[in-house]
Design an enzyme around this catalytic site. Structure first.
Site, PDB file in Angstrom:
ATOM      1  N   SER A   5       0.802  -1.311   0.091  1.00 14.18           N
ATOM      2  CA  SER A   5      -0.226   0.541   0.070  1.00 14.18           C
ATOM      3  C   SER A   5       1.048   1.210   0.147  1.00 14.18           C
ATOM      4  CB  SER A   5      -0.354   0.271   1.319  1.00 14.18           C
ATOM      5  OG  SER A   5      -1.766   0.965   1.225  1.00 14.18           O
ATOM      6  N   LYS A  48      -3.769   2.291  -2.693  1.00 15.10           N
ATOM      7  CA  LYS A  48      -2.812   3.624  -1.303  1.00 15.10           C
ATOM      8  C   LYS A  48      -4.626   3.977   0.115  1.00 15.10           C
ATOM      9  CE  LYS A  48      -1.280   7.100   0.396  1.00 15.10           C
ATOM     10  NZ  LYS A  48      -0.371   7.351   0.985  1.00 15.10           N
ATOM     11  N   SER A  86       7.391  10.930   4.659  1.00 16.50           N
ATOM     12  CA  SER A  86       5.888  12.100   5.544  1.00 16.50           C
ATOM     13  C   SER A  86       4.671  11.852   4.284  1.00 16.50           C
ATOM     14  CB  SER A  86       6.432  12.527   6.344  1.00 16.50           C
ATOM     15  OG  SER A  86       6.751  13.997   5.508  1.00 16.50           O
ATOM     16  N   ILE A  87       3.963  11.462   3.685  1.00 19.57           N
ATOM     17  CA  ILE A  87       2.651  11.620   2.890  1.00 19.57           C
ATOM     18  C   ILE A  87       2.073  11.981   3.705  1.00 19.57           C
ATOM     19  CG2 ILE A  87       1.459  10.824   0.980  1.00 19.57           C
ATOM     20  CD1 ILE A  87       4.968  10.244   0.331  1.00 19.57           C
ATOM     21  N   CYS A 134      -0.097   3.501   9.893  1.00 18.51           N
ATOM     22  CA  CYS A 134       0.213   5.366   9.466  1.00 18.51           C
ATOM     23  C   CYS A 134       1.531   5.375  10.588  1.00 18.51           C
ATOM     24  CB  CYS A 134      -0.121   5.502   9.032  1.00 18.51           C
ATOM     25  SG  CYS A 134       0.509   6.788   7.669  1.00 18.51           S
ATOM     26  N   LYS A 171      -2.220  -4.194   9.757  1.00 20.40           N
ATOM     27  CA  LYS A 171      -0.811  -4.057   8.895  1.00 20.40           C
ATOM     28  C   LYS A 171      -0.056  -3.303   9.965  1.00 20.40           C
ATOM     29  CE  LYS A 171       1.643  -2.107   5.728  1.00 20.40           C
ATOM     30  NZ  LYS A 171       2.252  -1.391   4.195  1.00 20.40           N
ATOM     31  N   GLY A 228       7.531  -1.892  -1.394  1.00 22.34           N
ATOM     32  CA  GLY A 228       6.783  -0.490  -0.953  1.00 22.34           C
ATOM     33  C   GLY A 228       7.904   0.184  -1.908  1.00 22.34           C
TER      34      GLY A 228
HETATM   35  C1  LIG Z   1       5.994   6.644  -0.576  1.00 21.61           C
HETATM   36  C2  LIG Z   1       5.262   5.539   1.248  1.00 21.61           C
HETATM   37  C3  LIG Z   1       4.047   6.002   0.974  1.00 21.61           C
HETATM   38  C4  LIG Z   1       3.252   4.906   2.152  1.00 21.61           C
HETATM   39  N1  LIG Z   1       2.389   4.529   1.825  1.00 21.61           N
HETATM   40  C5  LIG Z   1       1.111   3.384   3.028  1.00 21.61           C
HETATM   41  C6  LIG Z   1      -0.106   3.566   2.783  1.00 21.61           C
HETATM   42  O1  LIG Z   1      -0.431   4.492   2.418  1.00 21.61           O
HETATM   43  N2  LIG Z   1      -1.215   2.786   3.839  1.00 21.61           N
HETATM   44  C7  LIG Z   1       0.682   1.644   4.082  1.00 21.61           C
HETATM   45  O2  LIG Z   1      -0.619   0.770   4.820  1.00 21.61           O
HETATM   46  N3  LIG Z   1       1.851   1.813   3.774  1.00 21.61           N
HETATM   47  C8  LIG Z   1       2.179   3.133   3.622  1.00 21.61           C
HETATM   48  N4  LIG Z   1       3.445   2.560   3.341  1.00 21.61           N
HETATM   49  C9  LIG Z   1       3.831   1.390   3.708  1.00 21.61           C
HETATM   50  C10 LIG Z   1       4.236   0.613   2.286  1.00 21.61           C
HETATM   51  O3  LIG Z   1       3.241   0.218   2.440  1.00 21.61           O
HETATM   52  C11 LIG Z   1       5.086  -0.741   3.277  1.00 21.61           C
HETATM   53  O4  LIG Z   1       4.529  -1.501   4.177  1.00 21.61           O
HETATM   54  C12 LIG Z   1       6.886  -0.191   3.815  1.00 21.61           C
HETATM   55  O5  LIG Z   1       7.289   1.032   2.958  1.00 21.61           O
HETATM   56  C13 LIG Z   1       7.866  -1.321   4.337  1.00 21.61           C
HETATM   57  O6  LIG Z   1       8.244  -1.743   2.894  1.00 21.61           O
HETATM   58  P1  LIG Z   1       9.070  -0.926   1.357  1.00 21.61           P
HETATM   59  O7  LIG Z   1      10.788  -1.629   1.737  1.00 21.61           O
HETATM   60  O8  LIG Z   1       9.389  -1.849   0.567  1.00 21.61           O
HETATM   61  O9  LIG Z   1       8.712   0.421   0.803  1.00 21.61           O
HETATM   62  C14 LIG Z   1       4.190   3.362   2.446  1.00 21.61           C
HETATM   63  C15 LIG Z   1       5.855   3.856   2.482  1.00 21.61           C
HETATM   64  C16 LIG Z   1       6.367   4.389   1.356  1.00 21.61           C
HETATM   65  C17 LIG Z   1       7.326   4.748   0.842  1.00 21.61           C
END
Ligand SMILES: Cc1cc2nc3c(=O)[nH]c(=O)nc-3n(C[C@H](O)[C@H](O)[C@H](O)COP(=O)(O)O)c2cc1C
Ligand SMILES: Cc1cc2nc3c(=O)[nH]c(=O)nc-3n(C[C@H](O)[C@H](O)[C@H](O)COP(=O)(O)OP(=O)(O)OC[C@H]3O[C@@H](n4cnc5c(N)ncnc54)[C@H](O)[C@@H]3O)c2cc1C
Lengths: 306, 248
Positions: free
Chosen positions: A25, A49, A74-75, A133, A168, A268
């Site tokens: 997500s 998302k 920090s979206i 989050c 999550k 992600g």
């Molecule tokens: C830019 C960005 C936006 C994210 N937005 C969400 C979100 O809206 N909801 C969510 O559950 N996780 C969000 N995440 C977390 C990712 O889904 C993931 O759990 C986390 O980044 C770790 O995995 P990765 O290292 O592959 O990114 C976001 C991560 C990033 C980097």
């Protein structure tokens, strides 16, 4: 989980998942842009998302900063809100021809209930409740760090829907307790993990770079932490669905998660790094298995001393 | 991502000009693969660092040239790379200037620092539309790399691009409200916005925000506008400055 003939495909309660690669997500939005770059029907599953009840503008910029081994973001859950999601976005996701996970967040159980109820008749396979989050602080005390609140909230949600519910979490020392609360309330599984919190300071201005000071740390540097979360949870919970997420950018990372006990592997940061990465991983996994005459189920959980 | 090879590179104190060649050239019209205002996301092959957005200075049959300010990890890396090294790119992304500007009118173009690149590329494509161009640099080290006729150097003249624009507008003897297209740092764009209100001209700014994916997915590069939050990478990078809510 049963294995199909294809060396990568996974069956979950009659849902055919082509391969264990899930778009996590957030970083890939709702797939509209990504689908112009890669063929999304080749992916195992796609996660929306995170959607919130009301429109969320998100945090002011800068929202993203590079650090060693990843980024801090920090979206702030920017999204147009549930109504708009249902009419503008969900039809696109329902037509992807792969199982879809819709991610929902709120600190208010009632809002989650409304959204879960409205989604019950839609063509999606999983609901993911984002209890973790790092980037929003409005509203009540978060639900996701209190086992009691998790239990009661998930219990109510389960009554409202036939969909599979995944919870999550962010990395936590008390992860086993949190997972226990979710599973005993009826959740089918968990997504481990969301981003741990992190920050970066600009030594010239002597201030944090992110306008919001801290954010969620994503990318290869967090993998040892999130992988361990998956491993520890799988050790205690043999039958739940686990999507292992954190720092996956190649097939070797994905294999580590599967060996630790993740049924599926989320990506992600990797999609932001290079949107072709999910497809590359699927192809490399296939090759890796073929070369060794192995398949998904012959490596699943193999790192666990069962 | 697609491969490109670093063909030639010239480095001064804080800028470099790099020529890249496609590994697999397009069949036709390679030059037109990117429009002024659009950008490419570039990274090296090895490190898991997000690709970074860059405009092109110009294109030719085999590749493109970029004007790059050396400020951090990727740009440092590039400044030390040797000819022949392979890099990766994707794109083009973003909205071309021509989609937002009225090209039946003459336009004043302003570039600050590496913001010169898309402006010079625009000038080359739409030379008949250009009323006046001012390209400002803090110092004149860039002269070791490239000769830009319209360049002004703050270290020599003591004047910023806005001072120069102001002088031009005060003497301007043309009918019609001036239209300015500017690319530079956020602070330059914001100063220009204030100036545009004082001097009553229409301003379009191409913004330099830190980006995540560069293609609109990750919501990493927001800008607040009168019609809600937009993404610099996908809805921009060029915006009508009247649309922007600068304080956020
Ligand atoms: C830019 C960005 C936006 C994210 N937005 C969400 C979100 O809206 N909801 C969510 O559950 N996780 C969000 N995440 C977390 C990712 O889904 C993931 O759990 C986390 O980044 C770790 O995995 P990765 O290292 O592959 O990114 C976001 C991560 C990033 C980097
Ligand atoms: C549409 C677009 C087109 C661009 N075109 C060009 C171009 O043609 N030529 C060019 O030289 N640059 C251009 N840029 C800027 C370029 O993308 C950045 O300079 C580059 O990302 C820096 O990468 P780095 O890894 O070297 O620096 P990093 O290591 O990422 O950063 C170095 C330092 O600069 C700071 N920083 C990074 N990005 C920004 C920012 N956007 N605003 C303020 N501070 C920042 C960081 O905090 C850090 O302190 C463009 C940007 C955009 C959005």
């Amino acid at each position: 989980m049963h294995l199909k003939n294809n060396i990568l495909s996974v069956d979950y309660k009659g849902i055919n998942i082509k391969n264990p690669i899930v778009i996590a997500s957030g970083p890939a939005g709702n797939g509209e842009e990504l689908s112009q770059t890669i063929d999304l029907s080749r992916i195992g599953m796609f996660t929306s998302k995170t959607v919130t009840m009301n429109r969320t503008d998100g945090n002011p910029p800068p929202r993203i900063v590079d650090v060693y081994g990843g980024i801090i973001n920090s979206i702030g859950l920017q999204n147009p809100g549930f109504q708009s999601f249902m009419t503008e976005t969900l039809p696109f996701l329902e037509n992807l021809r792969i199982p879809v996970i819709v991610s929902l967040a709120s600190n208010y159980a009632e809002e989650l209930e409304t959204m879960v109820k409205a989604l019950d008749t839609r063509n999606i396979k999983f609901l993911e409740i984002n209890f973790s989050c790092p980037n929003v602080d409005k509203g009540r005390e978060p639900i996701g760090t209190d086992p009691n609140k998790i239990f009661h909230t998930v219990k109510k949600l389960k009554k409202l829907t036939k969909k599979n519910i995944l919870i999550k979490f962010a990395p936590a020392d008390a992860i086993l307790e949190l997972v226990q609360a979710a599973i005993s309330a009826g959740a089918e599984g968990v997504v481990l993990s969301n981003c741990p919190k992190g920050m970066k300071i600009d030594i010239n201005t002597m201030k944090p770079i992110l306008k919001r000071e801290f954010g969620g740390f994503a990318g290869p540097a967090i993998k040892p932490i999130t992988l361990n979360q998956v491993y520890q949870v799988r050790k205690q919970f043999k039958d739940i669905m686990i999507i292992g997420t954190g720092g996956v950018i190649n097939h070797e990372d994905a294999l580590e998660y599967i060996m630790a006990g993740a049924n599926l592997v989320g990506i992600g940061f990797g999609v932001m790094l290079d949107p072709f990465i999910p497809i590359q991983i699927i192809e490399q996994l296939e090759q890796w298995f073929k070369l060794r005459n192995l398949n998904y189920s012959s490596v699943f959980c193999k790192a666990q001393s069962l | 991502m697609k491969k490109i090879v670093l063909k030639e590179k010239k480095v001064s104190d804080d800028f470099l000009i790099a020529s890249f060649e496609f590994e697999n050239p397009f069949n036709d019209n390679t030059q037109d693969f990117i429009k002024p205002g659009q950008f490419l996301m570039l990274k090296n092959r090895t490190e898991p660092i997000l690709a970074k957005p860059f405009s092109v200075l110009n294109t030719n049959r085999n590749g493109f040239k970029m004007l790059i300010k050396i400020i951090g990890r990727f740009t440092d890396y590039l400044s030390n790379a040797v000819s022949g090294e392979t890099f990766l790119y994707r794109g083009p992304y973003g909205t071309a200037f021509e989609k937002k500007l009225d090209l039946s009118k003459k336009i004043i173009t302003i570039g600050g620092g590496c913001g010169a690149a898309p402006i010079l590329f625009f000038n080359e494509h739409y030379f008949e539309n250009i009323e006046k161009t001012i390209i400002g640099f803090k110092n004149d080290s860039i002269r070791n790399l490239i000769n830009i006729d319209e360049a002004v150097y703050e270290s020599l003249s003591g004047k910023t691009v806005i001072d120069e624009l102001n002088e031009y507008l005060l003497l301007r003897n043309k009918v019609g409200k001036p239209i300015v297209l500017a690319c530079g740092s956020s602070s330059m764009c914001q100063e220009l916005h204030k100036h545009s209100l004082e001097m009553n001209y229409q301003l379009f700014v191409s913004l330099d925000e830190r980006m995540g994916c560069g293609m609109g997915m990750c919501k990493g590069c927001p800008i607040k506008t009168k019609s809600g939050i937009k993404m610099v990478c996908k809805d921009g990078p060029v915006f009508n400055s009247d649309e922007i809510i600068w304080e956020w």
